[in-house]
Motif scaffolding. Structure first.
Motif, PDB file in Angstrom:
ATOM      1  N   TYR A 391      73.485  88.400  74.911  1.00 47.10           N
ATOM      2  CA  TYR A 391      74.619  88.468  74.208  1.00 47.10           C
ATOM      3  C   TYR A 391      75.618  89.329  75.457  1.00 47.10           C
ATOM      4  O   TYR A 391      77.029  89.149  75.121  1.00 47.10           O
ATOM      5  CB  TYR A 391      74.723  90.187  73.854  1.00 47.10           C
ATOM      6  CG  TYR A 391      73.975  89.197  72.351  1.00 47.10           C
ATOM      7  CD1 TYR A 391      74.618  88.969  71.678  1.00 47.10           C
ATOM      8  CD2 TYR A 391      72.703  89.559  71.788  1.00 47.10           C
ATOM      9  CE1 TYR A 391      74.523  88.468  70.221  1.00 47.10           C
ATOM     10  CE2 TYR A 391      72.070  88.957  70.766  1.00 47.10           C
ATOM     11  CZ  TYR A 391      72.850  88.267  69.744  1.00 47.10           C
ATOM     12  OH  TYR A 391      72.471  87.722  68.640  1.00 47.10           O
ATOM     13  N   VAL A 392      75.136  89.296  76.824  1.00 45.43           N
ATOM     14  CA  VAL A 392      75.990  89.535  77.548  1.00 45.43           C
ATOM     15  C   VAL A 392      76.439  88.935  79.404  1.00 45.43           C
ATOM     16  O   VAL A 392      77.688  88.902  78.655  1.00 45.43           O
ATOM     17  CB  VAL A 392      75.677  90.873  78.807  1.00 45.43           C
ATOM     18  CG1 VAL A 392      76.721  90.986  79.774  1.00 45.43           C
ATOM     19  CG2 VAL A 392      75.345  92.740  77.894  1.00 45.43           C
ATOM     20  N   VAL A 401      78.470  96.270  81.388  1.00 45.83           N
ATOM     21  CA  VAL A 401      78.072  98.400  81.939  1.00 45.83           C
ATOM     22  C   VAL A 401      78.344  98.817  80.733  1.00 45.83           C
ATOM     23  O   VAL A 401      77.172  99.646  80.541  1.00 45.83           O
ATOM     24  CB  VAL A 401      79.844  98.826  82.802  1.00 45.83           C
ATOM     25  CG1 VAL A 401      81.266  98.220  81.521  1.00 45.83           C
ATOM     26  CG2 VAL A 401      78.808  99.921  83.270  1.00 45.83           C
ATOM     27  N   VAL A 402      78.589  98.141  79.458  1.00 45.89           N
ATOM     28  CA  VAL A 402      78.804  99.040  78.421  1.00 45.89           C
ATOM     29  C   VAL A 402      76.959  98.910  77.711  1.00 45.89           C
ATOM     30  O   VAL A 402      76.684  99.782  76.972  1.00 45.89           O
ATOM     31  CB  VAL A 402      79.703  97.677  77.548  1.00 45.89           C
ATOM     32  CG1 VAL A 402      79.603  97.926  75.757  1.00 45.89           C
ATOM     33  CG2 VAL A 402      80.921  98.203  77.554  1.00 45.89           C
ATOM     34  N   ALA A 403      76.614  97.863  78.341  1.00 49.75           N
ATOM     35  CA  ALA A 403      75.106  97.219  77.339  1.00 49.75           C
ATOM     36  C   ALA A 403      73.924  98.049  77.695  1.00 49.75           C
ATOM     37  O   ALA A 403      73.169  98.840  77.397  1.00 49.75           O
ATOM     38  CB  ALA A 403      74.891  95.972  77.485  1.00 49.75           C
ATOM     39  N   ILE A 404      74.431  98.851  79.160  1.00 47.71           N
ATOM     40  CA  ILE A 404      73.496  99.425  80.281  1.00 47.71           C
ATOM     41  C   ILE A 404      73.621 101.094  79.141  1.00 47.71           C
ATOM     42  O   ILE A 404      72.997 101.422  78.982  1.00 47.71           O
ATOM     43  CB  ILE A 404      73.541  99.671  81.503  1.00 47.71           C
ATOM     44  CG1 ILE A 404      73.329  98.056  81.686  1.00 47.71           C
ATOM     45  CG2 ILE A 404      72.885 100.773  81.973  1.00 47.71           C
ATOM     46  CD1 ILE A 404      71.285  97.671  82.017  1.00 47.71           C
ATOM     47  N   THR A 408      70.876 103.195  77.669  1.00 47.37           N
ATOM     48  CA  THR A 408      70.553 104.635  78.937  1.00 47.37           C
ATOM     49  C   THR A 408      71.039 105.755  78.262  1.00 47.37           C
ATOM     50  O   THR A 408      70.341 106.710  77.375  1.00 47.37           O
ATOM     51  CB  THR A 408      71.141 104.306  80.079  1.00 47.37           C
ATOM     52  OG1 THR A 408      72.271 103.847  80.189  1.00 47.37           O
ATOM     53  CG2 THR A 408      69.952 103.015  80.450  1.00 47.37           C
ATOM     54  N   GLY A 409      72.722 105.970  79.112  1.00 49.21           N
ATOM     55  CA  GLY A 409      73.327 107.194  78.397  1.00 49.21           C
ATOM     56  C   GLY A 409      73.894 107.293  77.401  1.00 49.21           C
ATOM     57  O   GLY A 409      73.311 108.516  76.731  1.00 49.21           O
TER      58      GLY A 409
END
Length: 484
Positions: A391-392, A401-404, A408-409
């Protein structure tokens, strides 16, 4: 080109079912997951006891020589801590198992004493360190609870700063109404709402996520804290009886349900009910509905695993509905099915929503020994790598960065996990190193026990857990208790 990221936080797993006999959690750690949230969909092994009412939970564990040795949730968490676990372990209090503990499988409202007992047991669970309450309103006995009962329990969660994670009452024809129900529980109790594995099941319902996402936005504007999670696959896997039988036949334990299906008059009522709602389910021709249904885990007759139900019906020269009922009886209602009923475009829309995080809906497992005999959903091995690879990188649905952040955050903030979910000085060293050019899921519905590629190193609490395609054997995870 390697990336260093915070360890992935899986907001939705069922690994409390396997941590007892498989603390290594290989399929989970291999994806880069360093923290998993268990006790979802109202099912919570920590609330189960040796009491006969928990025969189903005991059967799950006994299949792999595990057993219940605890009397309450606090003792369960201590058991996991004492025996070790590869990932950090975050528990939700499953409302279905809680209700079963207090009320058995009864289909009725709780009386005042029972409600007080459920709330007291739930309060004890929060004091022991759970992070929220979960429901599975498609499942018995969770589904017997109405909005007032659920809101009263959710209010206990709100007092402790917990979340309300809900497998909705229906994810198909009544998806909209079920989302509204979850939001009403949040409205009445003040608890943050998590819509579990959000999707629209069945072709007739594809596209409904456009409306549910708008409903989510409107609720957030109203002040209801609602977020979502999803797994990136076009098929779901759960109990065959829950998927295909009318709700009224699914009351009681497995033995009761099978006994009902063996009664000719009850069975004919079941078929009549199914045909009234799904006339097309009587079709057995190639391309029919049952060609999209694949047998998942089938422990009595392993040869059924991986086969499409339509093919089995043709082979038996029997109607597909009758074949489905026969299989449930033969397997004593311990059988799951994979249903290819989710739309790819819907997956992408849900993934793009800013408050969607990633949850595998998996049970930690491994490709060897008895573990490898079960035909599990490929999400057990591939969820997080699939997001980053398919998907990325390949489809560019969301930026890396959005997927990560979704992995996570965002879940760390959702739960209030302190010092996790970000690479910062002073945080716990939960770290994953992956190659964005090669990361990919390899597990398929035909060959499910396949580790993903491109996850090079995983570290949990500063200790190596996964190196170049193999577990290290370190059980460096911790039981994380809220407010402790």
């Amino acid at each position: 080109n390697q990336r260093v990221a915070p360890g992935f936080i899986d907001i939705h797993t069922h690994s409390d079912l396997s941590v007892v006999y498989h603390p290594e959690q290989e399929s989970i750690i291999s994806q880069g997951i360093t923290t998993q949230i268990v006790g979802n969909c109202s099912l919570c092994v920590g609330f189960a006891t040796k009491d006969p009412i928990f025969a189903m939970e005991k059967r799950w564990l006994a299949a792999h020589n595990g057993r219940i040795t605890w009397n309450n949730l606090k003792e369960h968490l201590q058991f996991v801590e004492d025996h070790g676990v590869a990932t950090n372990y975050v528990m939700l209090a499953g409302q279905g198992t809680l209700r079963k503990r207090v009320m058995g499988m009864d289909e009725r409202k709780p009386d005042n004493n029972e409600m007080a007992q459920m709330k007291s047991t739930l309060q004890d669970a929060f004091e022991s360190g759970v992070w929220g309450i979960s429901t599975g309103l498609e499942y018995t006995p969770s589904k017997f609870a109405d909005i007032p009962e659920l809101a009263e329990l959710a209010a206990v969660g709100a007092e402790f700063g917990g979340i309300y994670a809900s497998h909705l009452r229906n994810e198909g024809d009544f998806l909209i109404e079920s989302v509204e129900e979850a939001l009403e529980i949040g409205r009445r109790s003040g608890v943050p709402v998590q819509l579990s594995h959000h999707k629209a099941e069945g072709k007739a319902n594809w596209g409904k996520v456009d409306l549910t996402l708008r409903i989510v936005e409107a609720a957030r504007a109203e002040g209801i804290d609602v977020q979502l999670d999803q797994y990136p696959y076009t098929a779901f896997q759960t109990s065959m009886a829950v998927q295909f039988l009318p709700q009224w036949i699914n009351s009681g334990d497995n033995e009761t349900i099978v006994a009902r299906l063996l009664d000719p008059s009850e069975r004919s009522k079941v078929v009549e009910d199914i045909l009234m709602n799904h006339a097309d389910w009587d079709d057995i021709e190639p391309g029919c509905y049952w060609d999209t249904v694949q047998i998942g885990v089938s422990r009595i007759n392993r040869t059924l695993q991986g086969r499409r139900l339509a093919a089995i019906a043709r082979e038996r020269n029997h109607s597909p509905i009758q074949t489905m009922i026969d299989i449930i009886i033969e397997e004593k209602n311990n059988i799951s099915a994979v249903n290819f009923a989710i739309n790819e475009a819907d997956i992408e829309k849900v993934l793009q929503h800013p408050f969607t995080m990633i949850g595998s809906d998996a049970v930690g497992t491994a490709p060897h020994g008895k573990f490898g005999e079960d035909r599990v959903h490929p999400r057990s091995y591939g969820t997080f790598p699939r997001v980053l690879g398919h998907y990325v990188r390949d489809r560019q649905v969301v930026e890396e960065v959005v997927a990560i952040r979704k992995m996570t955050g965002l879940p760390a903030e959702r739960l209030g996990l302190v010092n996790r979910g970000a690479l910062m000085v002073g945080n716990f060293a939960d770290i994953v190193i992956y190659d964005p050019n090669t990361i990919n899921d390899r597990a398929t519905f035909e060959d499910c026990h396949q580790f993903s590629v491109g996850i090079d190193y995983v570290m949990v609490n500063g200790r190596s857990a996964w190196e170049l395609g193999a577990k290290t054997g370190n059980l460096a995870g911790r039981v994380l208790r809220k407010n402790h």
